[in-house]
Design a protein around this motif. Structure first.
Motif, PDB file in Angstrom:
ATOM      1  N   UNK A 365      -3.126 -60.649  -1.261  1.00 18.76           N
ATOM      2  CA  UNK A 365      -1.777 -61.201  -1.196  1.00 18.76           C
ATOM      3  C   UNK A 365      -1.428 -61.714  -2.589  1.00 18.76           C
ATOM      4  N   UNK A 366      -0.293 -61.278  -3.119  1.00 18.98           N
ATOM      5  CA  UNK A 366       0.113 -61.649  -4.487  1.00 18.98           C
ATOM      6  C   UNK A 366       1.380 -62.480  -4.462  1.00 18.98           C
ATOM      7  N   UNK A 367       1.434 -63.447  -5.363  1.00 14.76           N
ATOM      8  CA  UNK A 367       2.671 -64.171  -5.644  1.00 14.76           C
ATOM      9  C   UNK A 367       3.431 -63.307  -6.650  1.00 14.76           C
ATOM     10  N   UNK A 368       4.651 -62.902  -6.317  1.00 21.60           N
ATOM     11  CA  UNK A 368       5.359 -61.936  -7.172  1.00 21.60           C
ATOM     12  C   UNK A 368       5.793 -62.534  -8.510  1.00 21.60           C
ATOM     13  N   UNK A 370       4.025 -65.241 -10.295  1.00 22.82           N
ATOM     14  CA  UNK A 370       2.886 -65.553 -11.170  1.00 22.82           C
ATOM     15  C   UNK A 370       1.806 -64.469 -11.142  1.00 22.82           C
ATOM     16  N   UNK A 371       1.881 -63.589 -10.134  1.00 24.88           N
ATOM     17  CA  UNK A 371       0.842 -62.576  -9.885  1.00 24.88           C
ATOM     18  C   UNK A 371      -0.509 -63.204  -9.537  1.00 24.88           C
ATOM     19  N   UNK A 372      -0.522 -64.518  -9.244  1.00 19.54           N
ATOM     20  CA  UNK A 372      -1.729 -65.114  -8.659  1.00 19.54           C
ATOM     21  C   UNK A 372      -2.009 -64.408  -7.351  1.00 19.54           C
ATOM     22  N   UNK A 373      -3.279 -64.213  -7.044  1.00 17.26           N
ATOM     23  CA  UNK A 373      -3.569 -63.477  -5.821  1.00 17.26           C
ATOM     24  C   UNK A 373      -4.649 -64.150  -4.994  1.00 17.26           C
ATOM     25  N   UNK A 374      -4.657 -63.806  -3.733  1.00 14.33           N
ATOM     26  CA  UNK A 374      -5.670 -64.269  -2.795  1.00 14.33           C
ATOM     27  C   UNK A 374      -6.340 -63.024  -2.235  1.00 14.33           C
ATOM     28  N   UNK A 375      -7.669 -63.005  -2.250  1.00 17.11           N
ATOM     29  CA  UNK A 375      -8.409 -61.891  -1.659  1.00 17.11           C
ATOM     30  C   UNK A 375      -9.003 -62.373  -0.346  1.00 17.11           C
ATOM     31  N   UNK A 376      -8.722 -61.650   0.732  1.00 18.20           N
ATOM     32  CA  UNK A 376      -9.263 -62.001   2.043  1.00 18.20           C
ATOM     33  C   UNK A 376      -9.957 -60.779   2.640  1.00 18.20           C
ATOM     34  N   UNK A 377     -10.781 -61.023   3.637  1.00 20.51           N
ATOM     35  CA  UNK A 377     -11.496 -59.927   4.280  1.00 20.51           C
ATOM     36  C   UNK A 377     -11.327 -60.035   5.787  1.00 20.51           C
ATOM     37  N   UNK A 378     -10.745 -58.979   6.380  1.00 24.77           N
ATOM     38  CA  UNK A 378     -10.588 -58.943   7.834  1.00 24.77           C
ATOM     39  C   UNK A 378     -11.917 -58.503   8.425  1.00 24.77           C
ATOM     40  N   UNK A 379     -12.761 -59.497   8.651  1.00 26.65           N
ATOM     41  CA  UNK A 379     -14.139 -59.180   9.003  1.00 26.65           C
ATOM     42  C   UNK A 379     -14.558 -59.918  10.261  1.00 26.65           C
ATOM     43  N   UNK A 380     -15.479 -59.321  10.997  1.00 30.55           N
ATOM     44  CA  UNK A 380     -15.980 -59.931  12.236  1.00 30.55           C
ATOM     45  C   UNK A 380     -16.596 -61.306  11.949  1.00 30.55           C
ATOM     46  N   UNK A 381     -17.156 -61.491  10.732  1.00 29.23           N
ATOM     47  CA  UNK A 381     -17.800 -62.767  10.414  1.00 29.23           C
ATOM     48  C   UNK A 381     -16.789 -63.909  10.454  1.00 29.23           C
ATOM     49  N   UNK A 382     -15.524 -63.612  10.120  1.00 29.10           N
ATOM     50  CA  UNK A 382     -14.487 -64.648  10.202  1.00 29.10           C
ATOM     51  C   UNK A 382     -14.317 -65.075  11.657  1.00 29.10           C
ATOM     52  N   UNK A 383     -14.344 -64.092  12.529  1.00 28.14           N
ATOM     53  CA  UNK A 383     -14.211 -64.371  13.965  1.00 28.14           C
ATOM     54  C   UNK A 383     -15.390 -65.209  14.446  1.00 28.14           C
ATOM     55  N   UNK A 384     -16.604 -64.809  14.013  1.00 24.32           N
ATOM     56  CA  UNK A 384     -17.810 -65.529  14.441  1.00 24.32           C
ATOM     57  C   UNK A 384     -17.812 -66.948  13.882  1.00 24.32           C
ATOM     58  N   UNK A 385     -17.391 -67.097  12.620  1.00 23.93           N
ATOM     59  CA  UNK A 385     -17.382 -68.422  11.987  1.00 23.93           C
ATOM     60  C   UNK A 385     -16.460 -69.365  12.742  1.00 23.93           C
TER      61      UNK A 385
END
Length: 448
Positions: A365-368, A370-385
């Motif tokens: 996800x980018x801020x248009x 500043x171009x600062x960005x966030x990297x995320x992962x759609x992963x099962x571990x997020x669900x488990x956490x």
């Protein structure tokens, strides 16, 4: 949006729908092939390779943005074209909602050949509760004379959600349909395949108008194909389409019936020093989206996102590299066909953020500004956490002063799983909530 270096930009995993099993056990039919919020954000639709459409509705009982299952229906079935000896898959390529005008929902869904307009509505089931032979479930003696006859009484038993196809738009495309887009007038829509774009009236299913045709007389002279098409969000006469030749053409339907002559063409000259065997493949645009105000265009090619100002055709305002570390792996990606993956791109509801996917279920996800960005992962571990009540993995991702965080470094590792990829996503029109299709799971993330 919070862009604190020690957090994930304020983004939090919220929900996950679908089977939580391992990737190897996934049934092909369950793989999600499109995801789309409606214009209110209260409903969310997904389509899969098995031809099913699943709708979710916002759970008003819960604080925050949470969704619950609403209904599911079989939109398309596998077919066989006997004239061309071709199998036509049931896979849903796109879903588009029509603006709601009454209690029912209307949405368009398409596979490679046929578009359907579905009406989804709640209806009450009524049963006979009282008659001449029954009082509820209790049998009564048959009446012996006419004075004892009474009219049967109906009683509401249950509310069900029904889905019926109101219109079926077929036989208008010789090639596979990859895009549909509903016009802002809510009366017409376009459908696009590799060589043609057709204009339909939502109420007329047996007639469409061909508004773009790039098919050459001699197919051996074919040099480019249409890759995506979309209507302008407010001007009902303007639409755009992208091509495999790295350009975006904007056309005005007031100019002429056949819009082969574009009003504007957005194209950036290629740097000859970067030219390679793969140049044409990786510069092919896989998706284009107008910003909600219609002022900007977002386009995605294999390695980058580009933001264009509609008043400047010569070059994009911003170019954002998505996974530049893959430049050295293009040979391998060509071998395993991943180089032809079609990643989608999405504007945030506020037009200040953009989102697109990558491999190993990473998305950015980018801020248009500043171009600062966030990297995320759609992963099962997020669900488990979340289930275990622990921290979500990979939340430490720095974005200040260009210091790369853990997830960004992980993204560039050689251990990337190219079978896991985020191709489809949708952003809530009014809130920072995103829906991410990760193989056979639907992930929802929210930001404060």
């Amino acid at each position: 949006m919070d862009t604190d270096a020690s957090s994930s930009g304020g983004w939090r995993f919220a929900q996950c729908f679908g089977d939580k099993g391992e990737v190897e056990d996934i049934t092909e039919a369950d793989i999600i092939s499109t995801v789309e919020f409606d214009s209110t954000g209260n409903y969310l639709a997904t389509g899969d390779k098995g031809g099913r459409v699943v709708l979710f509705e916002r759970n008003e009982m819960k604080k925050g943005c949470e969704y619950k299952f609403y209904t599911e229906f079989q939109s398309h079935e596998p077919e066989f074209d006997y004239l061309k000896s071709l199998e036509i898959e049931e896979k849903i390529n796109k879903i588009k909602w029509c603006k709601r005008q009454n209690a029912a929902h209307f949405l368009l869904s398409t596979n490679d050949k046929t578009i359907k307009l579905w009406k989804v509505f709640e209806k009450s089931l009524r049963v006979v509760s009282e008659s001449n032979l029954l009082d509820g479930q209790r049998p009564v003696a048959a009446p012996t004379h006419s004075a004892q006859l009474k009219l049967p009484r109906m009683q509401q038993q249950d509310n069900i959600v029904a889905a019926v196809p109101r219109k079926v738009y077929s036989n208008a495309h010789a090639y596979h349909i990859h895009s549909i887009s509903v016009n802002s007038d809510q009366e017409t829509y376009v459908s696009a395949d590799d060589l043609r774009i057709n204009l339909w009236n939502l109420n007329i299913s047996d007639q469409s108008f061909n508004i773009v045709d790039i098919k050459p007389v001699n197919m051996e002279e074919l040099t480019e194909v249409i890759t995506a098409a979309e209507f302008h969000p407010t001007q009902c006469n303007v639409f755009m389409y992208s091509s495999s030749k790295a350009n975006i053409k904007m056309a005005d339907m007031r100019d002429s019936a056949l819009c082969d002559r574009h009003a504007k063409m957005f194209e950036e000259e290629e740097d000859p020093t970067n030219r390679s065997f793969f140049s044409e493949i990786i510069s092919s645009i896989s998706d284009v989206k107008f910003s909600h105000d219609g002022r900007y265009i977002l386009s995605r090619d294999y390695l980058s996102l580009k933001i264009w100002d509609v008043n400047m055709e010569s070059k994009p305002v911003k170019t954002i590299p998505i996974h530049d570390h893959l430049r050295g792996k293009l040979c391998d990606l060509y071998e395993n066909d991943c180089i032809f993956d079609k990643f989608e791109c999405v504007w945030g509801g506020d037009d200040k953020h953009v989102l697109t996917g990558s491999y190993h279920n990473y998305f950015r996800i980018y801020d248009t500004d500043t171009l600062n960005d966030v990297v995320l992962q759609a992963d099962k571990s997020a669900f488990k956490a979340k289930k275990m009540g622990g921290p979500i993995p990979g939340n430490k991702m720095g974005i200040k002063n260009g210091r790369p965080g853990g997830m960004r470094e992980n993204m560039a590792l050689d251990t990337l799983d190219f079978n896991k990829k985020i191709l489809h996503a949708s952003w809530h029109p009014r809130e920072n909530t995103i829906a991410i299709a990760a193989t056979n799971n639907l992930f929802l993330y929210s930001a404060a």
